[in-house]
Design a protein around this motif. Structure first.
Motif, PDB file in Angstrom:
ATOM      1  N   ASP A 243       0.820  -1.210   0.000  1.00 14.28           N
ATOM      2  CA  ASP A 243       0.000   0.000   0.000  1.00 14.28           C
ATOM      3  C   ASP A 243       0.855   1.262   0.000  1.00 14.28           C
TER       4      ASP A 243
ATOM      5  N   ARG B 262       2.088   1.721  -3.461  1.00 18.74           N
ATOM      6  CA  ARG B 262       1.014   2.281  -4.289  1.00 18.74           C
ATOM      7  C   ARG B 262       0.842   3.775  -4.025  1.00 18.74           C
TER       8      ARG B 262
ATOM      9  N   LEU C 185       1.225   6.763  -6.723  1.00 20.42           N
ATOM     10  CA  LEU C 185       0.173   7.752  -6.984  1.00 20.42           C
ATOM     11  C   LEU C 185       0.735   9.174  -6.897  1.00 20.42           C
TER      12      LEU C 185
ATOM     13  N   GLN D 281     -11.409  10.281  -9.657  1.00 19.54           N
ATOM     14  CA  GLN D 281     -10.970   8.907  -9.387  1.00 19.54           C
ATOM     15  C   GLN D 281      -9.591   8.895  -8.733  1.00 19.54           C
ATOM     16  N   PHE D 282      -8.697   9.760  -9.215  1.00 20.35           N
ATOM     17  CA  PHE D 282      -7.351   9.839  -8.632  1.00 20.35           C
ATOM     18  C   PHE D 282      -7.434  10.189  -7.152  1.00 20.35           C
TER      19      PHE D 282
ATOM     20  N   ALA E 285      -9.923   9.830  -5.067  1.00 14.71           N
ATOM     21  CA  ALA E 285     -10.517   8.729  -4.306  1.00 14.71           C
ATOM     22  C   ALA E 285      -9.476   7.637  -4.049  1.00 14.71           C
ATOM     23  N   ASP E 286      -8.701   7.293  -5.064  1.00 14.30           N
ATOM     24  CA  ASP E 286      -7.666   6.265  -4.930  1.00 14.30           C
ATOM     25  C   ASP E 286      -6.564   6.727  -3.980  1.00 14.30           C
ATOM     26  N   LEU E 287      -6.117   7.965  -4.137  1.00 13.99           N
ATOM     27  CA  LEU E 287      -5.066   8.512  -3.274  1.00 13.99           C
ATOM     28  C   LEU E 287      -5.499   8.479  -1.809  1.00 13.99           C
TER      29      LEU E 287
ATOM     30  N   ALA F 256      -7.972   6.709  -0.370  1.00 10.94           N
ATOM     31  CA  ALA F 256      -8.198   5.344   0.118  1.00 10.94           C
ATOM     32  C   ALA F 256      -6.866   4.645   0.402  1.00 10.94           C
ATOM     33  N   THR F 257      -5.904   4.844  -0.463  1.00 11.37           N
ATOM     34  CA  THR F 257      -4.596   4.216  -0.278  1.00 11.37           C
ATOM     35  C   THR F 257      -3.883   4.821   0.928  1.00 11.37           C
TER      36      THR F 257
ATOM     37  N   GLN G  46      -5.356   3.325   3.983  1.00 13.98           N
ATOM     38  CA  GLN G  46      -4.876   1.967   4.217  1.00 13.98           C
ATOM     39  C   GLN G  46      -3.474   1.971   4.826  1.00 13.98           C
TER      40      GLN G  46
END
Length: 143
Positions: free
Chosen positions: A10, A13, A17, A105-106, A108-110, A112-113, A116
């Protein structure tokens, strides 16, 4: 050429990002983002990545959690208008396609990651939680 990955998937990732936003040495996103407050956001991202570049030791979990915490804080928005503006700015920087869709989307991914990484580097294990909660009586059973 050998690929280099961080040992925590994570965290790897999250770093990739951040890398999508470009090199901090090149003109672009990092020149325009968080420029108020003397570049505080840029400085915190740079310092966090510099810490993570150190060999892993007992401070690794703290550094990872601290870095993720700053990513969450620095990429937070207070209003829907601020969110749209940030998503549009990111989208325009990383794609020639649908700026808002990609930027949204970026983010949201950033986030969420980063969450984590923050969560998984706290060192709380399920066995300890079960033990702690198993030792506490239910309300009404307490003396």
């Amino acid at each position: 050429m050998t690929e280099t990955h961080h040992e925590c998937p994570d965290l790897d990732r999250l770093l990739r990002l951040i890398g999508i936003l470009g090199s901090p040495a090149d003109p672009g996103f990092w020149d325009r983002w968080q420029t108020e407050d003397g570049g505080y956001g840029f400085k915190k991202i740079k310092a966090g990545i510099a810490q993570l570049a150190q060999p892993a030791d007992e401070r690794h979990s703290y550094w990872a959690r601290d870095f993720a915490d700053y990513v969450l804080m620095l990429f937070a928005t207070e209003t829907p208008e601020e969110e749209r503006k940030l998503a549009d700015e990111i989208g325009r920087h990383i794609t020639s396609g649908s700026h808002m869709a990609v930027g949204t989307q970026f983010l949201a991914d950033l986030r969420a990651t980063a969450w984590q990484v923050w969560r998984d580097h706290h060192g709380v294990d399920s066995a300890a939680v079960i033990r702690q909660w198993g030792q506490v009586p239910y309300p009404g059973e307490r003396s």
